[in-house]
Design a protein around this motif. Structure first.
Motif, PDB file in Angstrom:
ATOM      1  N   SER A 142       1.376   6.969  -6.671  1.00  0.00           N
ATOM      2  CA  SER A 142       0.376   8.021  -6.840  1.00  0.00           C
ATOM      3  C   SER A 142       0.988   9.407  -6.624  1.00  0.00           C
ATOM      4  N   SER A 178      -2.378   1.460 -14.537  1.00  0.00           N
ATOM      5  CA  SER A 178      -3.413   2.479 -14.705  1.00  0.00           C
ATOM      6  C   SER A 178      -3.069   3.374 -15.892  1.00  0.00           C
ATOM      7  N   GLN A 214      -8.577  10.432  -7.131  1.00  0.00           N
ATOM      8  CA  GLN A 214      -9.611   9.415  -6.904  1.00  0.00           C
ATOM      9  C   GLN A 214      -8.967   8.055  -6.622  1.00  0.00           C
ATOM     10  N   ALA A 215      -7.923   7.724  -7.372  1.00  0.00           N
ATOM     11  CA  ALA A 215      -7.215   6.455  -7.161  1.00  0.00           C
ATOM     12  C   ALA A 215      -6.558   6.440  -5.783  1.00  0.00           C
ATOM     13  N   GLN A 216      -5.992   7.587  -5.395  1.00  0.00           N
ATOM     14  CA  GLN A 216      -5.356   7.712  -4.085  1.00  0.00           C
ATOM     15  C   GLN A 216      -6.389   7.521  -2.971  1.00  0.00           C
ATOM     16  N   LYS A 217      -7.544   8.126  -3.140  1.00  0.00           N
ATOM     17  CA  LYS A 217      -8.627   8.014  -2.147  1.00  0.00           C
ATOM     18  C   LYS A 217      -9.082   6.564  -2.014  1.00  0.00           C
ATOM     19  N   GLN A 218      -9.246   5.880  -3.151  1.00  0.00           N
ATOM     20  CA  GLN A 218      -9.656   4.475  -3.132  1.00  0.00           C
ATOM     21  C   GLN A 218      -8.618   3.612  -2.411  1.00  0.00           C
ATOM     22  N   ALA A 219      -7.333   3.903  -2.639  1.00  0.00           N
ATOM     23  CA  ALA A 219      -6.261   3.148  -1.984  1.00  0.00           C
ATOM     24  C   ALA A 219      -6.310   3.341  -0.472  1.00  0.00           C
ATOM     25  N   GLN A 241       0.833  -1.211   0.000  1.00  0.00           N
ATOM     26  CA  GLN A 241       0.000   0.000   0.000  1.00  0.00           C
ATOM     27  C   GLN A 241       0.871   1.266   0.000  1.00  0.00           C
ATOM     28  N   ILE A 257      -8.976   4.233   1.364  1.00  0.00           N
ATOM     29  CA  ILE A 257     -10.192   3.588   1.891  1.00  0.00           C
ATOM     30  C   ILE A 257      -9.972   2.082   2.014  1.00  0.00           C
ATOM     31  N   SER A 258      -9.371   1.491   0.980  1.00  0.00           N
ATOM     32  CA  SER A 258      -9.086   0.055   0.994  1.00  0.00           C
ATOM     33  C   SER A 258      -8.126  -0.297   2.128  1.00  0.00           C
TER      34      SER A 258
END
Length: 199
Positions: free
Chosen positions: A47, A133, A94-99, A40, A101-102
């Motif tokens: 990112s 990506s 958005q990708a950073q936020k998803q990472a 992670q 949250i995960s």
């Protein structure tokens, strides 16, 4: 090999590896958790690096596209006018936020319920997906934003590989025509609202 098929192969492979591990052993659990957190950190590092590359390019080329509404919402596509830099920064954020949250979810499941198996696959897939990506391909690997990498970037359909039917991308000419139509509709709506104000 299609990215979705490769992801499925990695999931199945990691499940086989997990079945051979002693998941009751504390050291094994710590190694898996350490590998997950490291993965992670790599994803977030990628990112951050992409963000710096986007900002250094400072590509202020105007980008117009139609933002498709959620299915079954009944809304019309919305015309978005931005720049390549702002669009790329938004996609990366958005990708950073998803990472994040995960990461929070998986750590919660691990510490609260002792969930360990999913951490094995989640130590591999996110790094692979981050490197594959579309914004990584353009900004890290220097590929031109053409063809599949042309903005706006479409999300991959996970079922296309299973059905064998690849989704046909909209042609550039058809996309431009749709944008012009949306611009005309917006200008008409703007003119109507102005005339109502005058009254």
């Amino acid at each position: 090999m299609n990215a979705q098929i490769m992801n499925m192969a990695l999931v199945m492979g990691s499940m086989q590896v997990t079945n051979r591990l002693d998941l009751e052993d504390t050291k094994t659990k710590q190694m898996i958790l350490g590998a997950y957190v490291t993965a992670q950190a790599i994803v977030l590092g990628i990112s951050f690096l992409i963000k710096k590359k986007i900002q250094s390019k400072n590509d202020t080329t105007v980008l117009k596209y139609l933002d498709q509404p959620k299915p079954m919402s009944g809304e019309q596509p919305k015309l978005i006018t931005t720049t390549n830099m702002d669009y790329d920064l938004e996609q990366n954020a958005q990708a950073q936020k998803q990472a994040l949250i995960s990461l929070a979810l998986m750590l919660f499941l691990n510490f609260q319920f002792g969930v360990i198996r999913p951490l094995v696959v989640q130590s591999i897939l996110p790094v692979k997906n981050a490197l594959q990506s579309k914004f990584a391909q353009v900004h890290l690997f220097g590929k031109p934003a053409e063809g599949d990498l042309r903005r706006p970037w479409k999300a991959d359909n996970p079922f296309a590989a299973l059905s064998g039917a690849a989704e046909e991308p909209q042609s550039e000419a058809a996309e431009k025509a749709a944008i012009k139509k949306a611009e005309k509709a917006e200008s008409k709506a703007g003119a109507k609202s102005e005339s109502k104000k005058d009254l």
